[in-house]
Motif scaffolding. Structure first.
Motif, mmCIF file in Angstrom:
data_model
loop_
_atom_site.group_PDB
_atom_site.id
_atom_site.type_symbol
_atom_site.label_atom_id
_atom_site.label_comp_id
_atom_site.label_asym_id
_atom_site.label_seq_id
_atom_site.Cartn_x
_atom_site.Cartn_y
_atom_site.Cartn_z
ATOM 1 N N PHE A 39 2.067 -23.086 6.817
ATOM 2 C CA PHE A 39 2.507 -24.458 6.590
ATOM 3 C C PHE A 39 2.251 -24.918 5.166
ATOM 4 C CE2 PHE A 39 1.115 -25.219 11.288
ATOM 5 C CZ PHE A 39 2.085 -24.327 11.708
ATOM 6 N N SER A 40 1.650 -24.083 4.325
ATOM 7 C CA SER A 40 1.298 -24.448 2.946
ATOM 8 C C SER A 40 0.437 -25.711 2.883
ATOM 9 C CB SER A 40 2.543 -24.663 2.081
ATOM 10 O OG SER A 40 3.379 -23.555 2.154
ATOM 11 N N MET A 72 -6.555 -21.617 10.658
ATOM 12 C CA MET A 72 -6.611 -21.544 9.200
ATOM 13 C C MET A 72 -5.394 -20.803 8.653
ATOM 14 S SD MET A 72 -9.596 -19.969 6.829
ATOM 15 C CE MET A 72 -9.009 -18.310 6.593
ATOM 16 N N TYR A 73 -5.070 -19.690 9.291
ATOM 17 C CA TYR A 73 -3.902 -18.912 8.865
ATOM 18 C C TYR A 73 -2.641 -19.770 8.925
ATOM 19 C CZ TYR A 73 -0.165 -15.442 9.152
ATOM 20 O OH TYR A 73 0.978 -14.730 8.955
ATOM 21 N N ASN A 74 -2.470 -20.486 10.050
ATOM 22 C CA ASN A 74 -1.275 -21.323 10.184
ATOM 23 C C ASN A 74 -1.198 -22.371 9.086
ATOM 24 O OD1 ASN A 74 -0.373 -20.033 12.412
ATOM 25 N ND2 ASN A 74 -1.233 -21.493 13.869
ATOM 26 N N GLN A 75 -2.271 -23.119 8.939
ATOM 27 C CA GLN A 75 -2.238 -24.213 7.981
ATOM 28 C C GLN A 75 -2.076 -23.686 6.563
ATOM 29 O OE1 GLN A 75 -2.007 -27.320 8.699
ATOM 30 N NE2 GLN A 75 -2.352 -27.137 10.887
ATOM 31 N N TYR A 76 -2.810 -22.653 6.237
ATOM 32 C CA TYR A 76 -2.827 -22.186 4.852
ATOM 33 C C TYR A 76 -1.573 -21.389 4.507
ATOM 34 C CZ TYR A 76 -5.289 -21.418 0.498
ATOM 35 O OH TYR A 76 -5.660 -21.459 -0.822
ATOM 36 N N PHE A 77 -1.307 -20.366 5.302
ATOM 37 C CA PHE A 77 -0.246 -19.439 4.909
ATOM 38 C C PHE A 77 1.135 -19.825 5.445
ATOM 39 C CE2 PHE A 77 -4.096 -16.799 4.664
ATOM 40 C CZ PHE A 77 -4.055 -16.551 3.305
ATOM 41 N N PRO A 113 10.415 -28.737 8.750
ATOM 42 C CA PRO A 113 9.321 -28.115 8.010
ATOM 43 C C PRO A 113 8.617 -27.089 8.911
ATOM 44 C CG PRO A 113 9.206 -30.500 7.842
ATOM 45 C CD PRO A 113 10.269 -30.185 8.846
ATOM 46 N N THR A 114 8.056 -26.072 8.311
ATOM 47 C CA THR A 114 7.474 -24.977 9.090
ATOM 48 C C THR A 114 6.471 -25.453 10.136
ATOM 49 O OG1 THR A 114 7.546 -23.897 6.963
ATOM 50 C CG2 THR A 114 6.693 -22.637 8.784
ATOM 51 N N ALA A 115 5.638 -26.432 9.757
ATOM 52 C CA ALA A 115 4.612 -26.895 10.692
ATOM 53 C C ALA A 115 5.254 -27.544 11.921
ATOM 54 C CB ALA A 115 3.679 -27.880 10.004
ATOM 55 N N MET A 116 6.348 -28.293 11.688
ATOM 56 C CA MET A 116 7.055 -28.943 12.787
ATOM 57 C C MET A 116 7.716 -27.892 13.672
ATOM 58 S SD MET A 116 7.755 -32.160 13.683
ATOM 59 C CE MET A 116 7.269 -31.681 15.309
ATOM 60 N N ASN A 117 8.368 -26.937 13.037
ATOM 61 C CA ASN A 117 9.052 -25.872 13.763
ATOM 62 C C ASN A 117 8.068 -25.108 14.647
ATOM 63 O OD1 ASN A 117 10.892 -23.985 14.570
ATOM 64 N ND2 ASN A 117 11.238 -23.082 12.563
ATOM 65 N N GLY A 159 10.255 -5.236 7.173
ATOM 66 C CA GLY A 159 10.729 -6.196 8.164
ATOM 67 C C GLY A 159 9.548 -6.922 8.781
ATOM 68 N N THR A 160 9.579 -8.246 8.795
ATOM 69 C CA THR A 160 8.496 -8.998 9.428
ATOM 70 C C THR A 160 9.054 -10.228 10.106
ATOM 71 O OG1 THR A 160 6.554 -10.370 9.043
ATOM 72 C CG2 THR A 160 8.008 -10.044 7.167
ATOM 73 N N ARG A 161 8.545 -10.523 11.315
ATOM 74 C CA ARG A 161 8.956 -11.734 12.022
ATOM 75 C C ARG A 161 8.239 -12.946 11.423
ATOM 76 N NH1 ARG A 161 13.525 -12.167 14.829
ATOM 77 N NH2 ARG A 161 14.008 -10.155 15.715
ATOM 78 N N ASP A 162 7.188 -12.687 10.647
ATOM 79 C CA ASP A 162 6.391 -13.778 10.097
ATOM 80 C C ASP A 162 6.728 -13.956 8.621
ATOM 81 O OD1 ASP A 162 4.633 -15.810 10.186
ATOM 82 O OD2 ASP A 162 2.842 -14.609 10.475
ATOM 83 N N ILE A 163 8.019 -14.086 8.340
ATOM 84 C CA ILE A 163 8.447 -14.077 6.946
ATOM 85 C C ILE A 163 8.022 -15.350 6.211
ATOM 86 C CG2 ILE A 163 10.746 -15.117 7.208
ATOM 87 C CD1 ILE A 163 11.632 -12.614 5.398
ATOM 88 N N ASN A 164 7.853 -16.457 6.931
ATOM 89 C CA ASN A 164 7.373 -17.692 6.307
ATOM 90 C C ASN A 164 6.070 -17.471 5.573
ATOM 91 O OD1 ASN A 164 9.234 -19.604 6.903
ATOM 92 N ND2 ASN A 164 8.367 -20.087 8.901
ATOM 93 N N ALA A 165 5.092 -16.913 6.307
ATOM 94 C CA ALA A 165 3.772 -16.721 5.722
ATOM 95 C C ALA A 165 3.840 -15.744 4.556
ATOM 96 C CB ALA A 165 2.796 -16.220 6.787
#
Lengths: 454, 325
Positions: free
Chosen positions: B290-291, B283-288, A416-420, A99-105
């Motif tokens: 946000f791709s 770096m973690y955010n951008q790379y992992f 998109p993840t970055a926007m979210n 289980g992870t809250r950071d499932i995107n990464a």
């Protein structure tokens, strides 16, 4: 480390030091929360009347192991494992759940490296489409009984799991967002639930003397801190600007500085100003404890805005539905957009085509499986055949889900993840100081301009 | 059999076997060569495995990262310096400033406290106990320390019972509680995180400095005292200069720790909210998350460039020490 040679010999009593180190390390590990691969004791399984815990006929002993990744931890993880326990008993497959809250990464990294779980919860329809485009998701059309699945599940949710005409993700659990919770012993709704947002404000004014503040808000949620605020703003956008603007907004076609979006932030700012404890308290309080102020004596607040799953958390979990807490749906604001409901759900997808994975996927969409979690509380089922809600509140939430005129998925989860992530983050900035609204929206616009393209 | 046992056996038996086999094979090969050539070939053959591994796992990825940093999101289009420009115009500058704060305060904090404890504890009987207690946090992982300090820093609204130790002390002293982990004013949240890291690493500094202290010959200090130096002069003129190589080692470690700070920021301040963003988190955010492989790689290159001077300094000092040996 660098130039180890330069480090002189250790002090003369390394043994004492070592003992201390080992003690400290073990003390820490016992307190850590790493989700172990769990196949726990068979939990008490409650099933719907008529539904049995037996699995689809094709299922016999399979054996082996199956890796599953989801966002659930704690009680939710226990419920998920309870849900699949009958299948585990029947097939003898060992489940390795993470289980992870950071499932995107975790999943993005897996897409790159090829190390993916067999089954995984997908963060949202947007990411599902990305993984499908990358060729990593398995088509589910003949993995599950798609005719039955489409007939029994609300079409809004089914469509969200499709790319073109093919199914790639299925909802195994859903929630209705934007419910307003209150304590019936404090708030007087004998004249009926508020029909409009102005009614809510009037009710807050009428009952102002009964609590320290009108609202309770809690935004802390680890790396995802801020998301409860995005839900609130989405509710405003949906009801003041309508589903079309809502859709264009999450697709990146409406700017954040657009007056319609800005108005939603301002409305949210008013709620924050009328919230208990001030911004520091709001930012420090975990979302699961966000509604605890309803239950204090004297009450800290009258209302708490949260999705239907809050009943699985903290004081809601220990309280009694209907007597210690109750809810009314987020009321209409602009009558033109009446009956719009925002929801979310847990999409599940398959990355490896193995017999065990196929079998579990087929099992998860059955009413027999979903009724287990629903019966334990804290979840709604997207399947219309599942009706064994543990209480009246859960049943009413389920009806809202089933009867929505317009059903929209959580907008931030569609971005998109970055926007979210920026949305979450800017909520924290905004709550800290609502006067920074223009700077907040400008930052969001800047991210929007690059997050949607390549 | 459990696959993990097989893997463990592979690691314990097969890997050394392959290495020993390689050495035997190269020795066999060398014995075929002429006498003069043997001594010239041997070091290179022995170096080969390390060099191959280093190339595969360090040099190639570094070159790839640099290549990615000049390209778009997925490496399909040349973007020149766009990613670097983006880094310096956006959140990048903020994370750079935060990392400078981390490097300066973490290094100074651990060295000053570590050195004080090392020098003072040298003079008492319960030295090993004191050092052990100070060293304990070192054995805790970053996330565990974060959980501990989350409780220490816990904030409740003024007027209610404070459940965090730090805020309880502050309110008992008549002040209003400080929301350490969500306060971006004066970078309070960043300093709260740096303090945790100092707590974790001071023991490391103490132990190493203390060991170095013990290697200083007592006759030297005695001679200075006989010549009339007071204790401060002994420390300033003799102890400190003799400790300086060790201080340099500890500083290097701390500078690198400061530059690559990630876990505390991720766990305690919502992955870099409240003005606590660091280069590693970005770096973690951008790379992992946000791709954005181009941007993520550009940040990695910036981090690499920031570490290079520290490395060069360290290598030069190392060569100097080898020289006097």
């Amino acid at each position: 480390m660098f130039s180890v040679k330069a480090i002189p010999t250790m002090p003369h009593r390394p043994l004492a030091l070592l003992v201390v180190v080992v003690l400290a390390a073990s003390a820490c590990s016992s307190g850590s929360t790493t989700p172990a691969p769990v196949v726990t004791q068979a939990p008490v399984v409650t099933t719907a009347p008529g539904a049995t815990a037996t699995v689809t006929p094709t299922t016999g002993p399979i054996g082996g192991t199956l890796t599953v990744m989801g966002t659930w931890s704690g009680d939710e993880q226990t419920s998920f494992l309870a849900m699949i326990q009958p299948w585990v008993n029947q097939t003898g497959v060992q489940i390795k759940y993470t289980g992870t809250r950071d499932i995107n990464a975790s999943l993005n990294q897996g897409i790159q490296t090829g190390t993916l779980p067999d089954l995984a919860g997908l963060p949202g329809p947007g990411q599902m489409a990305e993984y499908q485009a990358a060729g990593k998701l398995i088509k589910l059309n003949d993995v599950i009984d798609s005719a039955t699945y489409k007939a029994n599940n609300s079409s809004g949710l089914v469509n969200l799991g499709m790319v073109g005409t093919d199914i790639y993700g299925v909802f195994i659990k859903a929630s209705v967002k934007g419910l307003i919770w209150y304590n019936p012993a404090v708030v007087d709704v004998s004249k009926g639930a508020p029909k409009t947002w102005d009614d809510v404000k009037a009710l807050a004014t009428a009952d102002a003397s009964k609590a320290k503040a009108a609202w309770c808000v809690g935004l802390e949620s680890g790396a995802a801190s801020g998301w409860p605020g995005t839900d609130f703003i989405e509710d405003f956008v949906l009801r003041t600007a309508g589903p079309d603007v809502y859709k264009q907004w999450y697709q990146g076609k409406v700017k954040w500085s657009d007056p319609k979006i800005k108005a939603a932030f301002q409305d949210y700012g008013d709620v924050i100003k009328a919230s208990y404890g001030g911004s520091n308290y709001i930012l420090s309080t975990n979302f699961g404890n966000g509604g605890d102020g309803l239950f204090t004596t004297p009450p800290n607040c009258l209302f708490h805005h949260q999705a239907s799953f809050i009943t699985g958390f903290s004081k809601f979990k220990t309280g009694t539905a209907g007597t210690s807490y109750d809810f009314f749906p987020f009321p209409d604001i602009d009558p033109a957009y009446s009956g719009a409901v925002e929801g979310a759900g847990d999409l599940f997808g398959m990355f490896h085509d193995t017999p065990a994975a196929r079998s579990l996927m087929a099992y998860l969409v059955t009413p027999a499986a979903q009724s287990i979690w629903v019966g334990r509380g804290g979840a709604l089922s997207p399947n219309k055949l599942v009706v064994n809600y543990p209480d009246d509140i859960a049943r009413r939430s389920g009806e809202i889900l089933a009867n929505a005129k317009t059903f929209v998925f959580d907008a931030s989860d569609n971005m998109p993840t970055a926007m979210n992530a920026e949305f979450w983050k800017q909520i924290l900035v905004f709550v800290k100081d609502p006067s920074k609204i223009d700077a907040v929206l400008a930052d969001l616009d800047a991210v929007q301009s690059s997050a949607y393209g390549s | 059999m459990d696959t993990r046992i097989i893997t463990a056996l592979e690691v314990v038996l097969v890997v050394p076997a392959v290495l020993v086999g390689y050495i035997l094979a190269t020795e066999r090969l060398i014995s075929l060569a002429h006498g003069k050539w043997r001594e010239r070939i041997r070091p290179w053959l022995w170096l080969t495995p390390a060099f191959v591994l280093l190339t595969a796992f360090l040099i190639i990825p570094t070159i790839q990262t640099i290549w990615y940093s000049f390209h778009n999101k997925d490496g399909s289009q040349w973007r020149g310096l766009d990613n670097y420009a983006w880094f310096l115009n956006g959140t990048g500058l903020e994370s750079l400033i935060n990392n400078v704060l981390w490097v300066v305060f973490l290094t100074v904090g651990t060295i000053v406290i570590g050195l004080s404890v090392a020098v003072l504890a040298d003079r008492v009987r319960y030295e090993s106990l004191a050092k052990s207690i100070l060293f304990m946090p070192m054995a805790i992982s970053g996330v565990c320390a974060a959980v501990i300090w989350k409780f220490m820093y816990w904030y409740q609204t003024p007027g209610t019972t404070q459940t965090g130790v730090v805020n309880e002390v502050i309110t008992k002293a008549g002040q209003s509680p400080i929301p350490f982990l969500v306060d971006s004013d004066y970078k309070i949240a960043t300093f709260a995180l740096i303090f945790i890291m100092i707590w974790m690493w001071t023991g490391f500094a103490t132990v190493i400095l203390s060991a170095s202290l013990k290697s200083i010959s007592p006759e030297l200090l005695e001679a200075a005292r006989v010549d009339g130096a007071n204790e401060w002069q002994v420390f300033r003129k003799i102890t400190f200069p003799l400790l300086s190589p060790t201080i340099a080692v500890v500083s290097t470690t701390m500078i690198i720790t400061g530059l690559k700070t990630f876990d505390l920021v991720y766990t305690l301040t919502a992955n870099g909210s409240y003005d606590t963003q660091t280069i590693a988190n970005e770096m973690y955010n951008q790379y992992f998350s946000f791709s954005q492989y181009g941007r993520g790689s550009a940040i990695a290159v910036v981090l690499l460039l920031a570490i290079v001077p520290v490395m060069l300094f360290n290598i030069r000092r190392f060569q100097f020490q080898e020289g006097i040996r």
